[in-house]
Write a protein that holds these residues in place. Structure first.
Motif, PDB file in Angstrom:
ATOM      1  N   GLY A  34     116.673  10.510   5.078  1.00 43.30           N
ATOM      2  CA  GLY A  34     117.919  10.992   4.488  1.00 43.30           C
ATOM      3  C   GLY A  34     117.972  10.708   3.008  1.00 43.30           C
ATOM      4  N   ASP A  35     117.477   9.521   2.588  1.00 39.34           N
ATOM      5  CA  ASP A  35     117.459   9.215   1.154  1.00 39.34           C
ATOM      6  C   ASP A  35     116.610  10.213   0.397  1.00 39.34           C
ATOM      7  OD1 ASP A  35     119.111   7.079   1.450  1.00 39.34           O
ATOM      8  OD2 ASP A  35     117.487   5.624   1.715  1.00 39.34           O
ATOM      9  N   ARG A  36     115.431  10.519   0.971  1.00 36.10           N
ATOM     10  CA  ARG A  36     114.572  11.467   0.268  1.00 36.10           C
ATOM     11  C   ARG A  36     115.237  12.828   0.193  1.00 36.10           C
ATOM     12  NH1 ARG A  36     110.600   9.116   3.519  1.00 36.10           N
ATOM     13  NH2 ARG A  36     110.525  10.964   4.855  1.00 36.10           N
ATOM     14  N   ALA A  37     115.936  13.214   1.256  1.00 34.94           N
ATOM     15  CA  ALA A  37     116.635  14.501   1.215  1.00 34.94           C
ATOM     16  C   ALA A  37     117.703  14.498   0.148  1.00 34.94           C
ATOM     17  CB  ALA A  37     117.252  14.800   2.590  1.00 34.94           C
ATOM     18  N   THR A  38     118.440  13.364   0.058  1.00 34.18           N
ATOM     19  CA  THR A  38     119.490  13.273  -0.955  1.00 34.18           C
ATOM     20  C   THR A  38     118.907  13.343  -2.365  1.00 34.18           C
ATOM     21  OG1 THR A  38     120.841  11.965   0.526  1.00 34.18           O
ATOM     22  CG2 THR A  38     121.385  11.866  -1.808  1.00 34.18           C
TER      23      THR A  38
ATOM     24  N   GLU B  35     126.141  30.058  -3.131  1.00 36.65           N
ATOM     25  CA  GLU B  35     127.042  29.143  -2.423  1.00 36.65           C
ATOM     26  C   GLU B  35     126.615  27.695  -2.701  1.00 36.65           C
ATOM     27  OE1 GLU B  35     126.410  30.601   1.517  1.00 36.65           O
ATOM     28  OE2 GLU B  35     128.062  32.025   1.394  1.00 36.65           O
ATOM     29  N   LYS B  36     126.973  27.185  -3.882  1.00 36.63           N
ATOM     30  CA  LYS B  36     126.548  25.849  -4.287  1.00 36.63           C
ATOM     31  C   LYS B  36     127.175  24.770  -3.398  1.00 36.63           C
ATOM     32  CE  LYS B  36     126.259  27.308  -9.124  1.00 36.63           C
ATOM     33  NZ  LYS B  36     126.729  27.036 -10.512  1.00 36.63           N
ATOM     34  N   GLU B  37     128.455  24.942  -3.076  1.00 38.34           N
ATOM     35  CA  GLU B  37     129.130  23.931  -2.252  1.00 38.34           C
ATOM     36  C   GLU B  37     128.491  23.849  -0.871  1.00 38.34           C
ATOM     37  OE1 GLU B  37     133.604  22.896  -0.492  1.00 38.34           O
ATOM     38  OE2 GLU B  37     133.262  24.698  -1.693  1.00 38.34           O
ATOM     39  N   LYS B  38     128.150  24.994  -0.296  1.00 39.76           N
ATOM     40  CA  LYS B  38     127.514  24.997   1.018  1.00 39.76           C
ATOM     41  C   LYS B  38     126.159  24.306   0.958  1.00 39.76           C
ATOM     42  CE  LYS B  38     125.568  28.100   4.486  1.00 39.76           C
ATOM     43  NZ  LYS B  38     125.368  29.514   4.917  1.00 39.76           N
ATOM     44  N   ALA B  39     125.374  24.570  -0.097  1.00 41.99           N
ATOM     45  CA  ALA B  39     124.063  23.944  -0.227  1.00 41.99           C
ATOM     46  C   ALA B  39     124.189  22.427  -0.319  1.00 41.99           C
ATOM     47  CB  ALA B  39     123.334  24.501  -1.439  1.00 41.99           C
ATOM     48  N   ARG B  40     125.124  21.961  -1.133  1.00 36.90           N
ATOM     49  CA  ARG B  40     125.334  20.524  -1.261  1.00 36.90           C
ATOM     50  C   ARG B  40     125.794  19.918   0.072  1.00 36.90           C
ATOM     51  NH1 ARG B  40     124.260  16.471  -4.911  1.00 36.90           N
ATOM     52  NH2 ARG B  40     124.920  17.768  -6.662  1.00 36.90           N
ATOM     53  N   THR B  41     126.662  20.629   0.792  1.00 38.22           N
ATOM     54  CA  THR B  41     127.170  20.127   2.068  1.00 38.22           C
ATOM     55  C   THR B  41     126.055  20.022   3.100  1.00 38.22           C
ATOM     56  OG1 THR B  41     129.297  21.192   1.580  1.00 38.22           O
ATOM     57  CG2 THR B  41     128.910  20.502   3.843  1.00 38.22           C
ATOM     58  N   ILE B  42     125.129  20.973   3.110  1.00 40.96           N
ATOM     59  CA  ILE B  42     124.017  20.921   4.062  1.00 40.96           C
ATOM     60  C   ILE B  42     123.199  19.647   3.852  1.00 40.96           C
ATOM     61  CG2 ILE B  42     121.818  22.001   4.664  1.00 40.96           C
ATOM     62  CD1 ILE B  42     123.131  24.709   4.166  1.00 40.96           C
ATOM     63  N   VAL B  43     122.879  19.367   2.586  1.00 38.89           N
ATOM     64  CA  VAL B  43     122.081  18.166   2.289  1.00 38.89           C
ATOM     65  C   VAL B  43     122.863  16.902   2.639  1.00 38.89           C
ATOM     66  CG1 VAL B  43     120.907  16.885   0.455  1.00 38.89           C
ATOM     67  CG2 VAL B  43     120.796  19.381   0.499  1.00 38.89           C
ATOM     68  N   ASP B  44     124.163  16.873   2.310  1.00 40.09           N
ATOM     69  CA  ASP B  44     124.969  15.683   2.598  1.00 40.09           C
ATOM     70  C   ASP B  44     125.103  15.451   4.101  1.00 40.09           C
ATOM     71  OD1 ASP B  44     125.254  15.290  -0.085  1.00 40.09           O
ATOM     72  OD2 ASP B  44     127.263  16.174  -0.229  1.00 40.09           O
ATOM     73  N   ARG B  45     125.322  16.524   4.867  1.00 41.65           N
ATOM     74  CA  ARG B  45     125.457  16.356   6.323  1.00 41.65           C
ATOM     75  C   ARG B  45     124.157  15.851   6.941  1.00 41.65           C
ATOM     76  NH1 ARG B  45     128.822  18.513   9.879  1.00 41.65           N
ATOM     77  NH2 ARG B  45     127.760  16.912  11.136  1.00 41.65           N
ATOM     78  N   PHE B  46     123.033  16.385   6.480  1.00 34.67           N
ATOM     79  CA  PHE B  46     121.747  15.924   7.000  1.00 34.67           C
ATOM     80  C   PHE B  46     121.539  14.448   6.680  1.00 34.67           C
ATOM     81  CE2 PHE B  46     117.203  15.131   6.396  1.00 34.67           C
ATOM     82  CZ  PHE B  46     116.713  15.478   7.654  1.00 34.67           C
ATOM     83  N   ASP B  47     121.908  14.058   5.461  1.00 36.32           N
ATOM     84  CA  ASP B  47     121.764  12.653   5.061  1.00 36.32           C
ATOM     85  C   ASP B  47     122.656  11.758   5.921  1.00 36.32           C
ATOM     86  OD1 ASP B  47     120.902  10.475   3.542  1.00 36.32           O
ATOM     87  OD2 ASP B  47     122.572  10.691   2.132  1.00 36.32           O
ATOM     88  N   ALA B  48     123.892  12.200   6.148  1.00 38.30           N
ATOM     89  CA  ALA B  48     124.823  11.387   6.936  1.00 38.30           C
ATOM     90  C   ALA B  48     124.367  11.269   8.387  1.00 38.30           C
ATOM     91  CB  ALA B  48     126.227  11.999   6.866  1.00 38.30           C
TER      92      ALA B  48
END
Length: 762
Positions: A458-462, A403-416
């Motif tokens: 958040g930057d480091r997570a991104t 689930e690549k989209e879900k993985a990317r969304t998790i990181v983006d939501r945490f960053d936001a």
């Protein structure tokens, strides 16, 4: 050794040793009872093998064999002690298996003290029911193996060996180990779903433990396979894959029963049936219609024809009357409806659990239960309660699940969420705090693109997420500088990296870059490899190996009669099949290597490993092919017949009965034919590498790494014994030494390489 283990691993090992010691002390007064269980299992198995089981296993082995194949199969003892030692070994294993539950029971006090005993009381009747179901499923799995799987498998393996020109003369040790290994596998596989679901339902081992520790389960399964299967990687994989598949099925069943138990108060079967009555009725009607169509439109005949084609005596009978057929269809319809009801009840409970997880406590929502859309809709409290490591772990689990989209969304939501939290703190801090934030955050903004200091997590997570996804995609343009949001490292770091180019880290970086560059062509490489492997295996399986064998025998000298070397035996039921797979793998690897070099060549040039253009690959391929074919022809026509003749004559003069094992005889032929070509290619390859910029001094200085690589190759692609590994490694290293000698002459002792070499050490 301890320094190579991390702190968690050392703590786990220490805790395990302490627990084992405590269990022994707690069960000390009852060890006599444990020993009685062991003795009953040991003696009972020992005498059962002597009196009944051997004859039963022989009948099972020959059950589906034709008269011709049955006459060719024999089971032998290689030493006088084979039978009695094998019986004792099997008896020991059974005795330990019977004694282990008793030992755990008598040491329960030590387990309770450490919190390893079930915390919630489990009624005795539930435990008895679980044990009864486990035993029943074990018996069913073993019965399937003995009466369905084993007869067809042994008939197939014996026919394959005979078709290749071998005699299936099985060693009683290898034959029995193969049977009992598969027996244990069937028993384990049949009860694994019940074990996992039962433990999850009783909360002895929570479902989340099975879900989160799946990587440990994979490692454990392969470790057990390496310990208890024949010493061959293909057999280990064949054992591990079905068990892992059942682990996946069991994991899903564990989730079902766990969800049902935790939501039992919310369960409303009638409401689920009313909500999905049309789908439930449709599944029931479809099940009944399929069964009716199977019996009414010739399904029985097709099944019986298929069974006859594979040599089975089993027959499926059609219903004797229309009423019986209607009964079958009705039972199928009811079974389909029951399955559908269970599915929709679980579906409703699962949705309810996801929704109610955030009622009153949004942070209780588990990201593993959500899809990409659910992650985007999740409240921010979910991510506020998570650390950066937890976010990256959740993204990694999503990637592992595809689930690549879900993985990317998790990181983006945490960053936001993290960025919003930082902006809020800046706003509430007042003018003085804002000024201080501006002063302290100016450097961060200039380095991180205008983000405040409070948003650095958040930057480091991104950045970590971007690097994570770039590595996963295999982007060839991804580099450490691109992933770094600071705008570049300091000069000292750059100089340090440049100074370590010729160390192991530098070579690892080069290798990683090259592998990433061929990722886009991995499909073609794997496709070519699999096509060549399948084609070679198909040719060998359909008689190619026998034709090569007969042609080789015709080249032997007249004083060596074919009857003296025709007795090539298979001591293990899978020996012929495994040899064919290994040989096909080597051929596929040799054929795929030039294509791999072609796709990797641009990256090799960019890293300054080679200097020539990509068309040099064709020159390399042609040169190495000439060396390989020339050595093969020399070995096939001269060296191999000479060596075989000398060995056969020596055995005949000693009045020995000659019975060569497949693995040893054919690998001897391979090493004395194609092996000569591979040895000739070693100096040729070294000269070609030197002409591309790999210096003589580099090759001379890296002989230890080459030796380790050759040993690893020999361990995988040769028979599993130390002597054969060294028989392969030593000639290859001698050829490497010859190549160094040739290069010493051509390069004037390394003072003038054939091409300017990269690196200051050359």
């Amino acid at each position: 050794m301890s320094s190579a283990l991390d702190e968690d691993t050392r703590e786990t090992l220490d805790a395990g040793r302490e627990t084992a010691g405590a269990m022994l002390r707690a069960a000390q007064k009852d060890l006599q009872k444990v020993f009685i269980f062991f003795l009953v299992g040991f003696l009972g198995t020992f005498y059962a093998l002597r009196l009944y089981i051997w004859d039963f296993l022989k009948r099972i082995t020959r059950a589906q064999m034709s008269a011709q194949v049955d006459g060719e199969v024999s089971i032998i003892a290689q030493t006088p002690f084979d039978v009695i030692l094998l019986q004792a070994k099997i008896g020991l294993v059974v005795g330990v298996v019977l004694a282990l539950p008793a030992f755990i029971y008598f040491s329960r006090d030590a387990l309770k003290e450490r919190g390893l005993w079930p915390s919630s009381p489990v009624p005795v009747w539930q435990l008895a029911l679980i044990l009864l179901a486990m035993a029943t499923l074990f018996v069913l799995g073993v019965a399937y193996g003995y009466f369905v799987f084993f007869p067809f498998t042994f008939a197939f393996l014996a026919q394959n060996a005979i078709a290749a020109g071998f005699s299936p003369t099985y060693s009683i040790v290898k034959w029995a180990q193969f049977i009992f290994l598969l027996t244990a596998s069937f028993g384990l596989a049949s009860q694994l779903p019940l074990v996992m679901t039962g433990l999850s339902y009783a909360e002895i081992v929570p479902y989340e433990t099975f879900r989160d520790k799946w990587r440990h389960a994979v490692v454990g399964v392969f470790a057990v396979g390496a310990m208890f299967t024949p010493p061959d990687p293909f057999t280990q994989i064949m054992w591990a894959i079905p068990v892992l598949a059942l682990y996946g099925v069991s994991l899903y069943l564990a989730k079902v029963v766990t969800t049902a138990r935790r939501g039992s108060e919310k369960m409303d079967v009638k409401a689920s049936v009313r909500a999905h009555w049309n789908a439930i009725a449709g599944v029931g009607v479809l099940g009944g219609a399929l069964v009716y169509a199977f019996f009414e439109y010739g399904g029985v005949g097709y099944v019986n024809d298929a069974l006859a084609m594979i040599g089975s005596d089993y027959v499926v009978y059609a219903p004797s009357s229309l009423a019986v057929l209607g009964g079958y269809a009705l039972l199928a319809a009811l079974a389909g409806a029951v399955v559908a009801v269970g599915y929709f009840v679980y579906y409703d409970l699962d949705d309810l659990a996801i929704v109610e997880a955030g009622v009153g406590d949004p942070s209780a929502i588990d990201l593993a239960d959500l899809d990409a859309a659910g992650v985007r809709a999740a409240p921010p409290e979910v991510f506020e309660s998570m650390s950066e490591d937890e976010v990256m772990a959740a993204a990694g689990d999503a990637l592992d699940a595809g689930e690549k989209e879900k993985a990317r969304t998790i990181v983006d939501r945490f960053d936001a969420v993290d960025a919003a939290a930082g902006d809020g703190e800046d706003t509430e801090g007042g003018s003085e705090d804002a000024a201080e934030s501006d002063a302290s955050g100016s450097g961060s903004q200039s380095a991180a693109g205008g983000r405040s200091a409070t948003g650095s997590i958040g930057d480091r997570a991104t950045r970590a997420g971007n690097a994570f996804f770039d590595a996963f995609r295999g982007d060839s343009d991804a580099s450490p500088a691109a992933d770094d949001g600071t705008g570049g490292d300091d000069a000292d770091g750059t100089v340090a990296i440049a100074d370590e180019e010729d160390d192991i880290g530098g070579y690892y970086t080069d290798l990683q870059f090259i592998l990433e560059s061929v990722t886009s062509n991995a499909f073609r490489l794997v496709g070519v490899f699999m096509l060549v492997l399948a084609g070679t295996f198909g040719w060998l399986y359909t008689g190619g190996i026998k034709r090569v064998y007969e042609d080789f025998l015709s080249r032997l000298p007249a004083q060596v009669t074919p009857d003296e070397v025709l007795n090539v035996v298979a001591l293990h039921p899978m020996e012929a099949l495994v040899f064919e797979v290994k040989f096909s793998t080597i051929v596929a690897a040799i054929v795929t290597a030039p294509l791999l070099a072609y796709y990797a060549w641009p990256a090799l040039r960019e890293r300054d490993i080679v200097r020539h253009r990509r068309r040099a690959v064709f020159v390399w391929t042609g040169t190495l092919a000439v060396g390989l074919l020339g050595g093969f022809v020399l070995g096939y026509t001269t060296i191999a017949p000479t060596v075989i003749s000398w060995l056969v004559n020596d055995a005949v003069l000693a009045n020995m009965v000659i019975a060569y094992r497949i693995t040893n005889f054919f690998w001897l032929i391979f090493f004395t034919t194609a092996g000569i070509g591979l040895l000739a290619d070693v100096p040729i390859l070294m000269i070609l590498l030197n002409s591309t910029g790999v210096g003589y001094r580099t090759m001379r200085g890296r002989w230890r790494e080459v030796t380790v690589g050759v040993l690893a190759f020999a361990a995988v692609f040769t028979p599993a014994d130390v002597l054969t590994m060294f028989l392969v490694t030593i000639p290859l290293m001698v050829a490497y030494g010859i190549g160094l000698g040739v290069l010493f002459v051509l390069t004037l002792g390394g003072r003038r390489d054939l091409s300017p070499a990269r690196g200051a050490d050359v």
